[in-house]
Write a protein that holds these residues in place. Structure first.
Motif, short mmCIF file in Angstrom:
data_model
loop_
_atom_site.label_atom_id
_atom_site.label_comp_id
_atom_site.label_asym_id
_atom_site.label_seq_id
_atom_site.Cartn_x
_atom_site.Cartn_y
_atom_site.Cartn_z
N ASN A 20 0.83 -1.21 0.00
CA ASN A 20 0.00 0.00 0.00
C ASN A 20 0.87 1.25 0.00
O ASN A 20 0.57 2.22 -0.71
CB ASN A 20 -0.93 0.00 1.22
N ASP A 21 1.92 1.24 0.79
CA ASP A 21 2.85 2.36 0.86
C ASP A 21 3.50 2.60 -0.51
O ASP A 21 3.52 3.72 -1.03
CB ASP A 21 3.91 2.06 1.93
N ALA A 73 0.95 3.90 -3.20
CA ALA A 73 0.61 5.32 -3.05
C ALA A 73 1.78 6.21 -3.46
O ALA A 73 1.57 7.26 -4.08
CB ALA A 73 0.21 5.60 -1.61
N LYS A 117 -0.21 10.72 -0.63
CA LYS A 117 -0.28 10.10 0.69
C LYS A 117 -1.38 9.05 0.63
O LYS A 117 -2.34 9.17 -0.14
CB LYS A 117 -0.56 11.14 1.77
N LEU A 118 -1.30 8.05 1.48
CA LEU A 118 -2.24 6.95 1.39
C LEU A 118 -3.68 7.41 1.65
O LEU A 118 -4.61 7.02 0.92
CB LEU A 118 -1.85 5.85 2.39
N TYR A 119 -3.88 8.27 2.65
CA TYR A 119 -5.24 8.74 2.92
C TYR A 119 -5.78 9.55 1.75
O TYR A 119 -7.00 9.55 1.49
CB TYR A 119 -5.31 9.51 4.24
N TRP A 153 -7.07 7.18 -0.86
CA TRP A 153 -8.35 6.60 -0.45
C TRP A 153 -9.48 7.63 -0.45
O TRP A 153 -10.64 7.27 -0.24
CB TRP A 153 -8.23 5.99 0.94
N HIS A 204 -3.38 6.51 8.60
CA HIS A 204 -4.15 6.78 7.39
C HIS A 204 -5.57 6.24 7.46
O HIS A 204 -6.41 6.58 6.62
CB HIS A 204 -3.39 6.25 6.17
N GLY A 260 2.79 8.10 0.46
CA GLY A 260 2.57 6.76 1.01
C GLY A 260 2.17 6.86 2.46
O GLY A 260 1.35 7.70 2.85
N THR A 261 2.74 6.01 3.29
CA THR A 261 2.49 6.10 4.73
C THR A 261 3.37 7.16 5.38
O THR A 261 3.18 7.50 6.54
CB THR A 261 2.74 4.75 5.42
#
Length: 337
Positions: free
Chosen positions: A102-103, A106, A112-114, A117, A292, A330-331
């Motif tokens: 996921n990191d 993104a 950024k991951l959030y 999403w 996130h 990412g994270t």
């Protein structure tokens, strides 16, 4: 894609004690996925309660590296399905892989991951800070060392009410109680009455994980909400917890990472249950991943890295319970070399 595995022993500031164990060092496994000049990082810690060791995770991951390294542009959901088939029931290893992917995904998308999403972060919950079981005066000392708006207090002793009574004289902070499966039904119902008077917000996993008849009785009679932890491990457990708990505490390492955690949170919300994500004693690699998910949560327990004597990574930062995101995509994690 290249897979790199690293192991660390995370030293704690203080001995950490819950109802069933004490420890000073937390072994952890870090997974790095490298692709097209980007790196994504994931983490999973060892856990004796679930019979997980760093060596067992490393062994399982090394066996599937040739398959993982062939993956190119799959979505995180597709990656999770592939990795799950390869790893079977080893959800801890799956968690480390899933967070790392996921990191990486993104970062490749320059988000950024959030952001990827589509989450808005303007109403994020604050994290609590955990006070492990100790002599009462030592627990007071730990609390004074870290002034905080919300404390999670570990219980499971013969002095539980006395502990909370004494802690309450030193702070007006919100209290959350985690008994880690150590109470009986009657203890829980009776303790809840006294703890509510002491400003406790909710109880976390007071009974043994498989005591479903007991959970139902507590759900019906407790004057405080009860949140599932050990009773809610994987996605199927959310439905089991409905009408037995008021909410669920999702742990990334137990459920297989961010991808499955998001599904569990969505399911719990559809059932009208409170949502929470908790942590182990992790570095900023695992803790930053949790951040996130904040927009989807009612509560969060992500203080693991704050308990460490020395972190192995940078990422999110926490100030008085408020989580601040890294500038990185990412994270937001970067290992400290």
């Amino acid at each position: 894609m290249k897979v790199v595995l690293r192991t660390f022993d995370l030293k704690l500031k203080h001995t950490f004690t819950i109802s069933r164990e004490s420890y000073d060092v937390q072994p952890t496994l870090i997974v790095e996925l490298q692709s097209e000049g980007f790196s994504g990082y994931g983490e999973a810690t060892s856990n004796p309660y679930y019979k997980i060791t760093v060596a067992s995770m490393q062994h399982n991951l090394e066996k599937i590296i040739p398959f993982i390294e062939k993956i190119t542009d799959e979505t995180p959901e597709e990656f999770w399905d592939i990795a799950h088939r390869l790893l079977g029931n080893d959800m801890f290893s799956l968690c480390a892989l899933d967070i790392a992917y996921n990191d990486l995904y993104a970062r490749k998308k320059d988000k950024k991951l959030y952001e990827l999403w589509g989450y808005a972060t303007n109403n994020n919950p604050k994290t609590d800070f955990t006070i492990g079981i100790d002599r009462i005066e030592k627990m007071v000392s730990k609390m004074k060392e870290m002034p905080w708006p919300i404390y999670k207090i570990k219980l499971g002793t013969k002095e539980d009410i006395a502990i909370v009574t004494e802690l309450r004289t030193h702070t007006d902070a919100i209290f959350r109680i985690d008994a880690n499966c150590s109470w009986t039904v009657d203890e829980t119902i009776n303790n809840a009455v006294e703890l509510k008077k002491l400003g406790v917000e909710f109880l976390e996993q007071p009974l043994q994980a498989d005591n479903w008849e007991g959970h139902a009785a507590v759900f019906k009679h407790s004057v405080l909400p009860v949140i599932a932890d050990e009773s809610c491990i994987i996605e199927d457990d959310v439905a089991k917890c409905h009408h037995h708990f008021h909410g669920v505490n999702v742990k990334l390492v137990k459920c297989g990472g961010l991808t499955s955690a998001r599904r569990m949170i969505a399911h719990a919300k559809k059932l009208g249950m409170k949502t929470m994500v908790g942590c182990m004693t992790e570095s900023s690699v695992g803790i930053s991943a949790i951040a996130h998910l904040l927009p989807e949560l009612n509560y969060v327990d992500m203080d693991g890295a704050l308990l460490l004597a020395e972190d192995i990574a940078t990422g999110i930062t926490i100030s008085n319970g408020i989580i601040n995101y890294s500038e990185l995509n990412g994270t937001g994690v970067q290992l400290i070399s």
